[in-house]
Design an enzyme around this catalytic site. Structure first.
Site, PDB file in Angstrom:
ATOM      1  N   GLY A  10       0.822  -1.208   0.000  1.00 23.15           N
ATOM      2  CA  GLY A  10       0.000   0.000   0.000  1.00 23.15           C
ATOM      3  C   GLY A  10       0.851   1.250   0.000  1.00 23.15           C
ATOM      4  N   LEU A  12       1.259   3.695   2.114  1.00 25.55           N
ATOM      5  CA  LEU A  12       2.014   3.904   3.344  1.00 25.55           C
ATOM      6  C   LEU A  12       3.020   2.781   3.563  1.00 25.55           C
ATOM      7  CD1 LEU A  12       2.671   5.343   5.966  1.00 25.55           C
ATOM      8  CD2 LEU A  12       0.647   4.272   7.006  1.00 25.55           C
ATOM      9  N   ASP A  36      -1.680 -12.982   4.820  1.00 25.07           N
ATOM     10  CA  ASP A  36      -3.087 -12.644   5.023  1.00 25.07           C
ATOM     11  C   ASP A  36      -3.281 -12.466   6.517  1.00 25.07           C
ATOM     12  OD1 ASP A  36      -5.812 -12.507   5.355  1.00 25.07           O
ATOM     13  OD2 ASP A  36      -6.263 -14.375   4.302  1.00 25.07           O
ATOM     14  N   ALA A  60      -5.281  -2.792   5.787  1.00 23.48           N
ATOM     15  CA  ALA A  60      -6.660  -2.426   6.145  1.00 23.48           C
ATOM     16  C   ALA A  60      -7.539  -2.497   4.910  1.00 23.48           C
ATOM     17  CB  ALA A  60      -6.706  -1.017   6.726  1.00 23.48           C
ATOM     18  N   THR A  62      -9.735  -0.228   3.214  1.00 23.97           N
ATOM     19  CA  THR A  62      -9.915   1.225   3.289  1.00 23.97           C
ATOM     20  C   THR A  62     -10.922   1.783   2.284  1.00 23.97           C
ATOM     21  OG1 THR A  62      -8.040   1.557   1.788  1.00 23.97           O
ATOM     22  CG2 THR A  62      -7.566   1.558   4.155  1.00 23.97           C
ATOM     23  N   THR A 101      -7.601   5.835  11.993  1.00 24.84           N
ATOM     24  CA  THR A 101      -8.199   6.849  11.121  1.00 24.84           C
ATOM     25  C   THR A 101      -9.024   7.889  11.873  1.00 24.84           C
ATOM     26  OG1 THR A 101      -9.837   7.111   9.319  1.00 24.84           O
ATOM     27  CG2 THR A 101     -10.155   5.275  10.803  1.00 24.84           C
ATOM     28  N   TYR A 125     -16.784   1.568   8.026  1.00 25.36           N
ATOM     29  CA  TYR A 125     -15.327   1.712   8.052  1.00 25.36           C
ATOM     30  C   TYR A 125     -14.866   2.241   9.409  1.00 25.36           C
ATOM     31  CZ  TYR A 125     -10.682   3.577   7.012  1.00 25.36           C
ATOM     32  OH  TYR A 125      -9.335   3.872   7.053  1.00 25.36           O
ATOM     33  N   TRP A 147      -6.473  11.669   5.422  1.00 29.11           N
ATOM     34  CA  TRP A 147      -6.231  12.237   4.101  1.00 29.11           C
ATOM     35  C   TRP A 147      -4.822  11.885   3.592  1.00 29.11           C
ATOM     36  CZ3 TRP A 147      -8.651  17.785   3.469  1.00 29.11           C
ATOM     37  CH2 TRP A 147      -9.959  17.798   3.967  1.00 29.11           C
TER      38      TRP A 147
END
Length: 280
Positions: A10, A12, A36, A60, A62, A101, A125, A147
């Site tokens: 991902g 990040l 996984d 995650a 997302t 988040t 979420y 963000w």
């Protein structure tokens, strides 16, 4: 440091892997093809094999709108799996850093949210990410961010640069506010939490409060476009409305980070300028 990074493919995760390698860490990059996180046997096996000092969990589900209909998947990946990772960490003595988040809040507060404010998620979420925070346990570092943008994956900066180049019309809401967060600054902060094994909740975002409309204008201007190419719209006027509600206030005060004596992350316009330069 020996560190295992989940969600390593991902936006990040990629940044974290590169940052940790550059600083000499022994990194196990566990993307979904490697691990996984919903598979308890696989998680325990991999941690027992590598015995990391820390696990940074960036994996995650997302897709905020998709979570509304894929509830079981969101609960499994964002909530239950975090407990699986936590249990495996405890067996090998690894410190867990878990990324969360702004969606754990309802967005109705008239000031920035601090770490101790009451959570009240309004979406699947947000509820499942809050479940993940709880599953991470009191010994973990929980880092809430918002963000997120980077050189990798899909994000607002890359979207706007593409739409601007295609001369597409741009209309974005001017009544949802937050802090853009750039992985170039977020990754070092997460690594610091891992090294120092600092338990607790931390808000980690770049500085600078903007609406999505204002943020898009900043992206355009930074890339050499006229910021007037973006038009504002109210959330209530979106047609069709988004399946999942968005917090009107996503501004996270990084109070615990400052209280720990850490240097605040930069104003978002500095990493935005750097990112646009790399992408263009």
């Amino acid at each position: 440091m020996k560190v295992l990074i989940t969600g390593a493919a991902g936006q990040l995760g990629v940044e974290l892997v590169q940052h940790c390698i550059e600083l000499g860490d022994d990194v196990t990059a566990a993307d979904r093809s490697v691990l996984d996180i919903t598979d308890s046997a696989a998680v325990n096996s991999l941690l027992a094999l590598h015995r990391p000092d820390a696990v940074i969990n960036t994996a995650a589900y997302t897709a905020v709108d998709a979570c509304e209909t894929n509830v079981a998947t969101a609960e499994l990946v964002n909530g239950i799996a975090v407990g699986i990772v936590r249990a495996a960490c405890e067996k090998v003595g690894a410190h867990l850093v878990h990324v969360s988040t702004d969606y754990v809040f309802d967005g109705t507060l008239n000031r920035p949210y601090v770490e101790t404010d009451e959570t009240n998620p309004q979406t699947v979420y947000g509820r499942t990410k809050l479940a993940g925070e709880i599953a991470a346990g009191s010994g973990a570092s929980v880092a809430r961010t918002s963000w997120v943008c980077s050189e990798y994956g899909n994000n607002m900066v890359k979207l706007i640069l593409r739409l601007a180049a295609e001369d597409m019309p741009l209309v974005f809401v001017n009544d949802q506010y937050g802090h853009p967060s750039f992985t170039a600054d977020l990754a070092p902060a997460l690594r610091m939490l891992a090294i120092e094994r600092t338990a607790g909740k931390f808000h980690l975002t770049n500085g600078g409060v903007v609406s999505w409309f204002e943020f898009v204008g900043d992206i355009l201007e930074t890339a050499g476009y006229d910021r007037r190419r973006v038009s504002p719209i109210a959330t209530a006027d979106l047609d069709p409305p988004r399946p999942a509600s968005r917090p009107a206030n996503s501004v996270l005060d990084n109070a615990a980070w400052r209280a720990a004596g850490k240097e605040p992350l930069r104003d978002f316009r500095a990493p935005l300028t750097e990112l646009v330069a790399r992408l263009t």
